[in-house]
Design an enzyme around this catalytic site. Sequence first.
Site, PDB file in Angstrom:
ATOM      1  N   ASN A  28       0.896  -1.284  -0.015  1.00  0.00           N
ATOM      2  CA  ASN A  28       0.041   0.138   0.080  1.00  0.00           C
ATOM      3  C   ASN A  28       0.972   1.226   0.050  1.00  0.00           C
ATOM      4  O   ASN A  28       1.412   1.652   0.929  1.00  0.00           O
ATOM      5  CB  ASN A  28      -1.029  -0.032   1.205  1.00  0.00           C
ATOM      6  CG  ASN A  28      -1.952   1.039   1.337  1.00  0.00           C
ATOM      7  OD1 ASN A  28      -1.681   2.183   0.856  1.00  0.00           O
ATOM      8  ND2 ASN A  28      -3.060   0.897   1.582  1.00  0.00           N
ATOM      9  N   ASP A  29       1.037   1.707  -1.079  1.00  0.00           N
ATOM     10  CA  ASP A  29       1.804   3.156  -1.287  1.00  0.00           C
ATOM     11  C   ASP A  29       1.255   4.259  -0.195  1.00  0.00           C
ATOM     12  O   ASP A  29       2.361   5.020   0.176  1.00  0.00           O
ATOM     13  CB  ASP A  29       1.738   3.789  -2.664  1.00  0.00           C
ATOM     14  CG  ASP A  29       2.280   2.829  -3.505  1.00  0.00           C
ATOM     15  OD1 ASP A  29       3.361   2.139  -3.524  1.00  0.00           O
ATOM     16  OD2 ASP A  29       1.979   2.620  -4.733  1.00  0.00           O
ATOM     17  N   LYS A  84       0.114   3.731   2.703  1.00  0.00           N
ATOM     18  CA  LYS A  84       0.463   3.573   3.986  1.00  0.00           C
ATOM     19  C   LYS A  84       2.011   3.872   4.023  1.00  0.00           C
ATOM     20  O   LYS A  84       2.479   4.464   5.106  1.00  0.00           O
ATOM     21  CB  LYS A  84       0.317   2.209   4.376  1.00  0.00           C
ATOM     22  CG  LYS A  84       0.557   1.509   5.813  1.00  0.00           C
ATOM     23  CD  LYS A  84       0.169   0.446   6.042  1.00  0.00           C
ATOM     24  CE  LYS A  84      -1.121  -0.036   6.165  1.00  0.00           C
ATOM     25  NZ  LYS A  84      -1.425  -1.464   6.653  1.00  0.00           N
ATOM     26  N   GLU A 103      -2.036 -14.114   4.494  1.00  0.00           N
ATOM     27  CA  GLU A 103      -3.695 -14.129   4.814  1.00  0.00           C
ATOM     28  C   GLU A 103      -3.735 -13.663   6.171  1.00  0.00           C
ATOM     29  O   GLU A 103      -3.364 -14.276   7.435  1.00  0.00           O
ATOM     30  CB  GLU A 103      -3.859 -15.727   4.682  1.00  0.00           C
ATOM     31  CG  GLU A 103      -5.364 -15.824   5.033  1.00  0.00           C
ATOM     32  CD  GLU A 103      -5.894 -17.218   4.783  1.00  0.00           C
ATOM     33  OE1 GLU A 103      -7.159 -17.514   5.007  1.00  0.00           O
ATOM     34  OE2 GLU A 103      -5.121 -18.299   4.762  1.00  0.00           O
ATOM     35  N   ASP A 120      -1.232  -3.481  11.450  1.00  0.00           N
ATOM     36  CA  ASP A 120      -2.636  -4.134  11.154  1.00  0.00           C
ATOM     37  C   ASP A 120      -3.410  -2.751  12.045  1.00  0.00           C
ATOM     38  O   ASP A 120      -3.289  -2.695  13.027  1.00  0.00           O
ATOM     39  CB  ASP A 120      -3.092  -5.193  11.589  1.00  0.00           C
ATOM     40  CG  ASP A 120      -4.086  -5.660  11.010  1.00  0.00           C
ATOM     41  OD1 ASP A 120      -4.451  -5.435   9.843  1.00  0.00           O
ATOM     42  OD2 ASP A 120      -5.023  -6.306  11.598  1.00  0.00           O
ATOM     43  N   GLY A 127      -8.886   5.348   2.879  1.00  0.00           N
ATOM     44  CA  GLY A 127      -9.589   4.490   3.640  1.00  0.00           C
ATOM     45  C   GLY A 127     -10.810   5.150   4.303  1.00  0.00           C
ATOM     46  O   GLY A 127     -11.435   5.888   3.552  1.00  0.00           O
ATOM     47  N   ASP A 142     -10.933   7.573   6.451  1.00  0.00           N
ATOM     48  CA  ASP A 142     -10.804   9.106   6.778  1.00  0.00           C
ATOM     49  C   ASP A 142     -12.018   9.967   6.605  1.00  0.00           C
ATOM     50  O   ASP A 142     -12.499  10.638   7.751  1.00  0.00           O
ATOM     51  CB  ASP A 142      -9.594   9.469   6.080  1.00  0.00           C
ATOM     52  CG  ASP A 142      -8.354   8.797   6.853  1.00  0.00           C
ATOM     53  OD1 ASP A 142      -8.232   8.119   7.654  1.00  0.00           O
ATOM     54  OD2 ASP A 142      -7.262   9.348   6.018  1.00  0.00           O
ATOM     55  N   ARG A 176      -1.765   5.642  13.708  1.00  0.00           N
ATOM     56  CA  ARG A 176      -0.662   5.068  13.159  1.00  0.00           C
ATOM     57  C   ARG A 176       0.495   5.871  13.502  1.00  0.00           C
ATOM     58  O   ARG A 176       1.529   5.385  13.945  1.00  0.00           O
ATOM     59  CB  ARG A 176      -0.870   4.885  11.461  1.00  0.00           C
ATOM     60  CG  ARG A 176       0.298   4.234  10.781  1.00  0.00           C
ATOM     61  CD  ARG A 176      -0.042   4.264   9.502  1.00  0.00           C
ATOM     62  NE  ARG A 176      -0.790   2.798   9.275  1.00  0.00           N
ATOM     63  CZ  ARG A 176      -2.138   2.998   8.663  1.00  0.00           C
ATOM     64  NH1 ARG A 176      -2.422   4.184   8.146  1.00  0.00           N
ATOM     65  NH2 ARG A 176      -2.868   2.037   8.554  1.00  0.00           N
TER      66      ARG A 176
END
Length: 201
Positions: free
Chosen positions: A9-10, A12, A37, A66, A148, A150, A176
């Site tokens: 994910n760029d 992130k 997974e 996560d 996401g 947000d 985060r």
Amino acid sequence: MKIFVATSNDHKVEEIRRILEDFQIEIEKSPKKIFVEENGETFLENSVKKAYYYGNILGTPVVADDSGLVIDYLGGFPGVKSARFMENRPYKERMIEILRLMKMAEDRSAKFVCVASYYNPKTSFLISVEGVIEGEISYEVKGEKGFGYDPIFIPEGYKETFGELGQKVKDEISHRSRAFKKLFSIITKIGDILELGDDRK
């Protein structure tokens, strides 16, 4: 110190890179896309699992996280399933569906949770920390910034969603940001004791 992020994910990667600017750490996206997974029941399980997978395959220190949106009215949903809820559908559609599920909700309290992990396969050293930002769910999708969920999350102490507040504010107070700053504050303090070798350079 150069560390790979266990993600493809760029958004992130860029966010973590900005968050850790003050730590003088070179953050890079994994050179390999590795399938993991994420079937853990907690953010901690998934974060550690990704760190182990990426670290052992790449043979170098990695960070993983996560994260998810936890909504009280929905019993904690989407929680650890935040990224997989309505998977492959645009986040705009996912947010609209969440707002539909909360149409009758008076209690709109929610929080973003992030568990960040650092794993060094050379020393088998693993550390995980949690970051949380409390807030509430808005009544509509608002703002074009961030990514996401947000645009439907209003952090405590503010009237606008993360989608409206933008990058600078989010980088200072987000789940985060809190998790990764806490993680690297610990690592930089105990690195010598743990003899992390090249990772301290």
